[in-house]
Motif scaffolding. Structure first.
Motif, PDB file in Angstrom:
ATOM      1  N   LEU B  56       0.837  -1.196   0.000  1.00 10.24           N
ATOM      2  CA  LEU B  56       0.000   0.000   0.000  1.00 10.24           C
ATOM      3  C   LEU B  56       0.877   1.252   0.000  1.00 10.24           C
ATOM      4  CD1 LEU B  56      -2.783  -1.121   2.513  1.00 10.24           C
ATOM      5  CD2 LEU B  56      -3.044  -0.756   0.061  1.00 10.24           C
ATOM      6  N   VAL B  60       1.722   4.907  -3.240  1.00 12.29           N
ATOM      7  CA  VAL B  60       1.903   6.362  -3.274  1.00 12.29           C
ATOM      8  C   VAL B  60       3.364   6.754  -3.362  1.00 12.29           C
ATOM      9  CG1 VAL B  60      -0.265   7.084  -2.218  1.00 12.29           C
ATOM     10  CG2 VAL B  60       1.635   6.418  -0.755  1.00 12.29           C
ATOM     11  N   ARG B  70      -0.776  12.154   7.286  1.00 13.69           N
ATOM     12  CA  ARG B  70      -2.199  11.882   7.525  1.00 13.69           C
ATOM     13  C   ARG B  70      -2.768  10.973   6.431  1.00 13.69           C
ATOM     14  NH1 ARG B  70      -6.732  13.089   5.544  1.00 13.69           N
ATOM     15  NH2 ARG B  70      -8.634  13.094   6.807  1.00 13.69           N
ATOM     16  N   GLU B  71      -2.472  11.293   5.189  1.00 12.48           N
ATOM     17  CA  GLU B  71      -2.984  10.481   4.081  1.00 12.48           C
ATOM     18  C   GLU B  71      -2.351   9.089   4.093  1.00 12.48           C
ATOM     19  OE1 GLU B  71      -3.114  13.862   3.594  1.00 12.48           O
ATOM     20  OE2 GLU B  71      -5.273  13.601   3.345  1.00 12.48           O
ATOM     21  N   LEU B  74      -4.179   6.958   6.508  1.00  6.75           N
ATOM     22  CA  LEU B  74      -5.500   6.583   5.982  1.00  6.75           C
ATOM     23  C   LEU B  74      -5.357   5.419   5.001  1.00  6.75           C
ATOM     24  CD1 LEU B  74      -8.519   7.156   5.663  1.00  6.75           C
ATOM     25  CD2 LEU B  74      -7.945   8.958   4.024  1.00  6.75           C
ATOM     26  N   LEU B  75      -4.331   5.511   4.163  1.00  5.50           N
ATOM     27  CA  LEU B  75      -4.078   4.463   3.176  1.00  5.50           C
ATOM     28  C   LEU B  75      -3.723   3.136   3.854  1.00  5.50           C
ATOM     29  CD1 LEU B  75      -3.493   3.670   0.170  1.00  5.50           C
ATOM     30  CD2 LEU B  75      -1.155   4.429   0.555  1.00  5.50           C
ATOM     31  N   CYS B  78      -6.222   0.677   5.559  1.00  4.37           N
ATOM     32  CA  CYS B  78      -7.035  -0.247   4.756  1.00  4.37           C
ATOM     33  C   CYS B  78      -6.494  -1.675   4.829  1.00  4.37           C
ATOM     34  CB  CYS B  78      -7.094   0.221   3.306  1.00  4.37           C
ATOM     35  SG  CYS B  78      -8.067   1.725   3.110  1.00  4.37           S
ATOM     36  N   ILE B 151      -7.948   9.052  10.614  1.00  4.79           N
ATOM     37  CA  ILE B 151      -7.434   7.736  10.974  1.00  4.79           C
ATOM     38  C   ILE B 151      -5.942   7.868  11.260  1.00  4.79           C
ATOM     39  CG2 ILE B 151      -7.172   5.337  10.217  1.00  4.79           C
ATOM     40  CD1 ILE B 151     -10.090   6.344  10.415  1.00  4.79           C
TER      41      ILE B 151
END
Lengths: 399, 399
Positions: B56, B60, B70-71, B74-75, B78, B151
């Protein structure tokens, strides 16, 4: 004054770097025009891609096809979340501050009807707070949060609904739905090569087009936009075509477009006068029998001597079997297609029906049944004649 | 009375059907013994698997390695969410009612320190509500929710912390950490084949073992359990070994185990008496220079004529360069390893240090530096002598 634009990008638009690059061009163009973009994304790619909705579903379905709907929604929601992070990250990497939000974080509150949740309320504040910091907000489409905190999904086509619901809550200037076609067409171009793009269309026309089989935008998404009069523009991520504007005030033509549905069977139930029962009562019983078996019916014509309706091809044989068991004499005509002519302006315009009938008759099309509502006239024809029927109507009705 | 057990399964235990089957055996065995299991899972599999954390992240990072924390959280979240759904679904499919919860849904509230968030509070109610309905609760490890609803992830080893934090909040009887080794070993078995499994160990000993390089359980996870005196058991998903019990009351031996760390460089800064500056002051400046450059130091010996410390091999050359620039005379000894002998019972026991020194001397081990704290004695040795040093100590100290 802050002008918000909601831009929704579907699976093919976010599947790879190429698609994202195109999407980002659209986002930055909107920003250059003075809009604050709020971006809604679908899951990345289609069948087979690891983070596509269907792939995630198969992860659990191959263990056991009966999946608890609550857990299935939680699983599926990851597809859109991953997509938001990739999109926000790409924007950030290019120097455009962006933030990724899940549906719940973006304030999308739904009921707990997993797999097909309804949006109950959108709290605009979480997004507005980010917009005020000049961030591009990237929201996971197709999802929300239930009152108990469970993650829900909005059902197929749900990302469009996310976009229009945000558009309504944020009082956006416009909601842009980016897809891989140039706009709403007068007819399905795979059936009719002379199909044209509609420059504009009214909310109710596009709903009717979708309902009658045109794959454009989910009617639910349109209704949400309509409730707050937010215009929608359908555009192609991969071309510069102007697209189609959906709004209340779109000039309503007599005829707007032609939609079609295939894979139908016609069921003909003829009056049997051999019993003591009243035919009126029997006709009611007929629909009860089908309802109890969970069979949906469409294009219904209830006439003195018989009842005609369509069911999906898959249900046709069963429907007849149930009706036989219940004492009805019933015939099945398989491989039918429904052609619908849609136009908000046709109401009260004399001669539309006549012209359509004459056109189909001249072309030798076998009309099995008709039905009409305020802005639609539908014809059931043999599927083998679908293409010809659409073609002569499209040409005759003025495109 | 409800007896809760928290069972945490790592990546290899949930990577495939085989691992899940073993994990589920453990869950059902606990249920059969009258426990209500609360299950914590990591992401599925290791490097390369599509839903593994690293995969994951690469989604990115290959766009741009600088990802907004932060992102990124979130990723990453999952990965564990997908894993919970697969596990809950598998249990449901076998007729054992289960529910999947994200960290946030499970009541795990953290600060907003993305990538390395601290748990501020665990609300036990969301899980207890499910336990009261006799459901097996499957919680996504390694994650929580920040005050603003973002998250967060708890950093590497965070799933263990999730497990012990839930154990503490739910007043669990025990927290079981399932992994792919049989328990906590006296020494790394890859370095010393005679390594033995420890039947029990105290919280502070296992923390020290981990801190000194043993890969068992993250010290943070242990501290959380310790604060509420919840015992932890380390077990192997794939074997029936009894495992290691970590608790307050574990009998503390004189020596419990040996840990080691490799990839270190020793820096030797010798007093230069050529300036007007006071050496005492200069020594302070030395650590300031390194701190400002973000270089971490360990095994520090400040002596009248010099300062000795270790840095990671990667930082060694830079550290010397900075110190040279700041006017220090400095030597670098690369390829060092730190061997630590840990035992809560060694405090006040005379002769331990003597025995260790004699043992290492007899084996011809070159001791570059030593350091000791209340329950640990550490030795810096050339990495080429690590294996031999560990071997003679392990044999001598009584295993």
């Amino acid at each position: 004054m802050v002008k918000i634009i909601v831009q929704k990008f579907g699976g093919t638009s976010v599947a790879d770097g190429e698609g994202r690059a195109r999407a980002i061009e659209r986002i930055l163009a909107a920003k250059a025009e003075g809009y604050q973009p709020v971006v809604v994304v679908s899951a990345m790619g289609r069948k087979g891609a690891p983070y596509a909705t269907d792939t995630l579903i198969s992860l659990v379905k191959e263990i056991n096809p009966e999946v608890n709907p609550r857990e299935l929604d939680l699983l599926i929601s990851c597809g859109e979340i991953i997509s938001t992070v990739v999109m926000a990250h790409t924007l950030n990497s290019m120097g455009h501050p962006a933030i990724a939000l899940t549906g719940g974080q973006a304030g999308i509150k739904t009921d707990a009807n997993f797999g097909n949740a309804q949006i109950l309320e959108v709290d605009p504040m979480p997004i507005l707070r980010q917009v005020m910091e000049d961030k591009i907000v990237v929201v996971a489409g197709f999802q929300g949060i239930a009152p108990d905190g469970s993650i829900t999904t909005l059902g197929r086509g749900g990302s469009d609904t996310t976009a229009t619901a945000l558009g309504a809550a944020l009082q956006a200037e416009v909601v842009e739905i980016y897809t891989d076609v140039d706009g709403v067409m007068t007819v399905d171009p795979r059936v009719e090569p002379e199909a044209k793009i509609l420059e504009e269309i009214s909310y109710r026309e596009v709903c009717e087009m979708a309902y009658q089989g045109a794959k454009v935008i989910h009617p639910r998404a349109v209704e949400v936009a309509m409730s707050r009069q937010v215009p929608i523009r359908i555009k192609n991520t991969f071309s510069d075509a102007k697209g189609t504007l959906i709004s209340q005030s779109a000039a309503e033509r007599v005829i707007t477009g032609i939609a079609h549905l295939t894979g139908l069977s016609q069921v003909r139930v003829l009056s049997s006068r051999d019993g003591q029962q009243n035919w009126q009562l029997v006709r009611v019983k007929l629909f009860r029998v089908l309802a109890e078996k969970g069979i949906s019916v469409d294009v219904i014509s209830v006439l003195p001597d018989g009842v005609y309706f369509t069911v999906s091809q898959a249900d046709g044989f069963k429907a007849c079997q149930y009706l036989h068991e219940a004492g009805f004499a019933c015939e099945l005509v398989e491989n039918c297609a429904k052609v619908s002519v849609i136009g908000a302006g046709m109401q009260g315009v004399p001669g539309v029906m006549a012209e359509i009938m004459e056109t189909l008759y001249s072309a030798g099309i076998d009309i099995l049944q008709t039905s009409d509502s305020d802005i639609t006239i539908s014809f059931l024809v043999p599927e083998s004649q679908l293409k010809e029927a659409v073609h002569v109507l499209h040409r005759k009705l003025g495109w």
